[in-house]
Design an enzyme around this catalytic site. Structure first.
Site, mmCIF file in Angstrom:
data_model
loop_
_atom_site.group_PDB
_atom_site.id
_atom_site.type_symbol
_atom_site.label_atom_id
_atom_site.label_comp_id
_atom_site.label_asym_id
_atom_site.label_seq_id
_atom_site.Cartn_x
_atom_site.Cartn_y
_atom_site.Cartn_z
ATOM 1 N N GLU A 4 0.843 -1.197 0.000
ATOM 2 C CA GLU A 4 0.000 0.000 0.000
ATOM 3 C C GLU A 4 0.877 1.245 0.000
ATOM 4 O O GLU A 4 1.878 1.319 0.715
ATOM 5 C CB GLU A 4 -0.901 0.031 1.233
ATOM 6 N N LYS B 163 2.592 14.642 -0.616
ATOM 7 C CA LYS B 163 2.128 16.020 -0.515
ATOM 8 C C LYS B 163 2.818 16.960 -1.497
ATOM 9 O O LYS B 163 2.341 18.068 -1.731
ATOM 10 C CB LYS B 163 2.348 16.539 0.913
ATOM 11 N N ARG C 185 -15.869 3.379 3.737
ATOM 12 C CA ARG C 185 -16.685 4.490 4.199
ATOM 13 C C ARG C 185 -15.825 5.739 4.347
ATOM 14 O O ARG C 185 -16.195 6.828 3.949
ATOM 15 C CB ARG C 185 -17.352 4.157 5.541
ATOM 16 N N TYR D 243 -22.615 4.382 4.074
ATOM 17 C CA TYR D 243 -21.774 3.250 4.445
ATOM 18 C C TYR D 243 -21.067 2.680 3.214
ATOM 19 O O TYR D 243 -21.490 2.891 2.068
ATOM 20 C CB TYR D 243 -22.613 2.139 5.088
#
Length: 601
Positions: free
Chosen positions: A23, A28, A113, A129
């Site tokens: 992952e 930024k 969510r 949800y």
């Protein structure tokens, strides 16, 4: 390809090794993004089953996420799963994200969510949800996407009843979810029990455990606190006494996580590990090495000797000019809008499909001016630039302005000869050694179907003073004298595009090809006139971009030198068509007695 299908394919055999995935989160800064792409590019070689990219925190729309998915799928060839949160997300924004993922070839979505609004108010989005988002995706895209969901083995912070939490997970499956990725944890026994509880209530989706490497003690404690997970006693006992020694914490923490992962795999509840890399590389690599999941085998499906794009719009691409061998980002930018492969401009110079160098302006130098100066300094002379090139060839530099990635092991057969000519002022840009019938499974040069044989012609691309070109051509002509066809083919052009060559306009020279059982000869990389001139435009634009940095920094001497280089040097490519000769040093013999550094001293 769908993650569930990849899992099935990877674990068909009973004793198949575990697989893994990574992952990454959206950086930024633009420089952080380029650094992350380079890291992803390196981690590709570890052969992850897939990667995923997080959506922006707090439920805010992040177009960077979809841009990154487009890049990882199209340029880097990484199977990508896109996070998509629905908190505070209007339907039109969800539609835009799904459309972008669909068009980029992404087939995997992690439907979440997302975090609730920070002020404690209700979400203002159209979905409450994750199960609502799942139903929406299924309604509009059918089975195109493989949909993953998040799960919490130690309970959800907003729900104290573990039974309800499991039932909510079952509802996600019933809504159309395909697989589970869990929150980080360190309590192995609790996770195994939780897996069994999932199966008992009818949750059949593959369960992928989320693994968080341990890099520093402070980060370890902080992340565990954020996620409200238990830290096993033996973790605390091992790490607390050494908490002020980051190197020791990483060493011991890595051993703890390796043991944890091995227990998970031995339990047979899981066969795949998902690593929360935090955009770092070393800690995850140490764990994979400790689990013996990293090998030197060529595990990727290398149908061509270049990184396969997963974008469906490029599915018919079978030919690339070799000049962009180390410039995959700019190559994809310049060919992004083509609707014909392989009969685009590079494959057939008669096609009108063509993109100017302006289309890859942002890719010319993929680093900020500050980073470029840190990497390459301010070369003030030909000697300085030659020394910079030597450092790159020796692996001391990760990139050069015209080469995005580190030097590959493919250079080894000709490394000594290349270093020798660079030491004499010949600025090499790109090269390839000759190969005569190596197995397609070869770890360095192999590509294509199994049980085949691959071939390469030696070629060298370089910059030399325009005043030396005529002498070089005389040497090439002398070698070619008395042959039925040119042993050495060449193209030479200056910045203005004044081309000299001993080839015909229509010549397309295959420089890499392969012969495979049951198929015709495949020729995936070429050298030809139009693509060479297009690459010339890009190379000199790279130098101009680099020059602009020196001018901005008022590095007068470096600026003057690079200006002179652009104005008075010629780009040359030489192909040796005799791929059988071994060892082949013919191209390098062209430079005997040429010492440009002595001339310019």
């Amino acid at each position: 390809m769908k993650i569930t299908n990849k899992l099935l394919d990877s674990h068909k055999e009973e004793n198949a090794p575990a697989t893994f995935s990574f992952e990454f989160f959206t950086p930024k800064t633009s420089q952080g993004l380029q650094n992350l792409y380079d890291r992803m590019d390196r981690m590709y070689d570890l052969n992850p089953l897939f990667i995923d990219i997080t959506w922006n925190a707090g439920g805010r729309l992040s177009t960077l996420t979809t841009e990154m998915v487009q890049t990882t799928s199209t340029v880097l060839g990484l199977e990508t799963c896109m996070h998509l949160t629905c908190t505070n997300m209007k339907t039109d924004l969800i539609d835009q994200a799904l459309k972008s993922a669909y068009e980029s070839g992404c087939q995997n979505i992690l439907a979440l969510r997302g975090d609730p609004p920070l002020d404690g108010s209700e979400s203002t989005g159209d979905f409450k949800y994750a199960k609502d988002l799942i139903r929406y995706i299924r309604k509009h895209y059918g089975d195109h996407f493989c949909i993953g969901v998040a799960a919490y083995p130690e309970g959800h912070p907003e729900e104290s009843d573990p039974v309800k939490t499991l039932n909510y997970l079952k509802e996600k499956q019933d809504a159309g979810a395909d697989f589970i990725v869990t929150q980080m944890f360190y309590d192995t026994e609790n996770f195994i029990n939780w897996c069994d509880e999932c199966r008992q209530i009818g949750i059949t989706m593959p369960i992928i455990p989320g693994i968080m490497p341990i890099s520093t003690y402070a980060a370890f404690v902080r992340r565990a606190g954020w996620s409200e997970i238990a830290i096993p006693k033996h973790f605390n006992e091992a790490l607390e006494p050494i908490k002020d020694d980051d190197a020791k914490v990483r060493e011991v923490g890595t051993k703890l996580v390796i043991d944890m992962c091995q227990q998970l795999l031995d339990s047979k509840r899981v066969n795949h590990l998902h690593f929360y890399t935090m955009n770092l590389e070393k800690s995850t690599l140490m764990i994979l090495q400790g689990l013996n999941l990293v090998t030197k085998q060529q595990l990727h499906d290398m149908k061509q000797p270049w990184r396969k794009s997963l974008n469906p719009n490029r599915s018919k691409e079978t030919v690339r000019p070799i000049f962009w061998k180390n410039r995959k980002f700019s190559y994809i930018s310049r060919t992004a809008n083509w609707d014909e492969f392989p009969n685009g401009r590079w494959g057939d110079s008669r096609s009108p499909a063509f993109a100017s160098v302006e289309s890859c302006e942002s890719e010319l130098i993929r680093h900020s001016p500050k980073k470029a100066l840190e990497l390459w300094g301010t070369p003030n002379s030909l000697k300085d630039l030659a020394e910079l090139t030597i450092r790159y060839i020796n692996g001391e530099l990760s990139c050069l302005p015209w080469s995005d990635g580190q030097i590959s092991s493919e250079i080894e057969p000709t490394k000594k000869q290349i270093l020798d000519i660079v030491k004499h002022g010949i600025l090499t840009i790109n090269s390839q050694p000759s190969v005569n019938g190596l197995k397609s499974s070869d770890n360095v040069f192999g590509w294509g179907p199994k049980n085949g044989y691959v071939y390469q012609k030696q070629y060298l691309e370089f910059l030399i003073p325009s005043t030396v070109v005529s002498s070089l051509i005389e040497r090439i002509n002398e070698i070619n004298k008395g042959t039925d066809s040119n042993i050495l083919s060449f193209y030479a052009t200056d910045k203005d595009g004044q081309l000299i060559t001993n080839t015909q306009d229509s010549d397309i020279i295959a420089v890499t090809w392969g012969c495979f059982p049951g198929t015709e000869v495949i020729q995936p990389t070429i050298v030809e006139r139009i693509s060479f001139l297009a690459w010339k435009d890009e190379l000199f634009s790279i130098l101009d971009k680099w020059l602009s940095i020196f001018k901005h920094e008022k590095a007068t001497q470096a600026s003057d030198f690079l200006s002179s280089l652009c104005d008075s040097f010629t780009l040359v490519t030489v192909v040796d068509n005799d791929y059988v000769k071994s060892p082949n040093t013919r191209i390098f013999e062209l430079f005997q007695d040429i010492d440009l550094l002595a001339w310019t001293a």
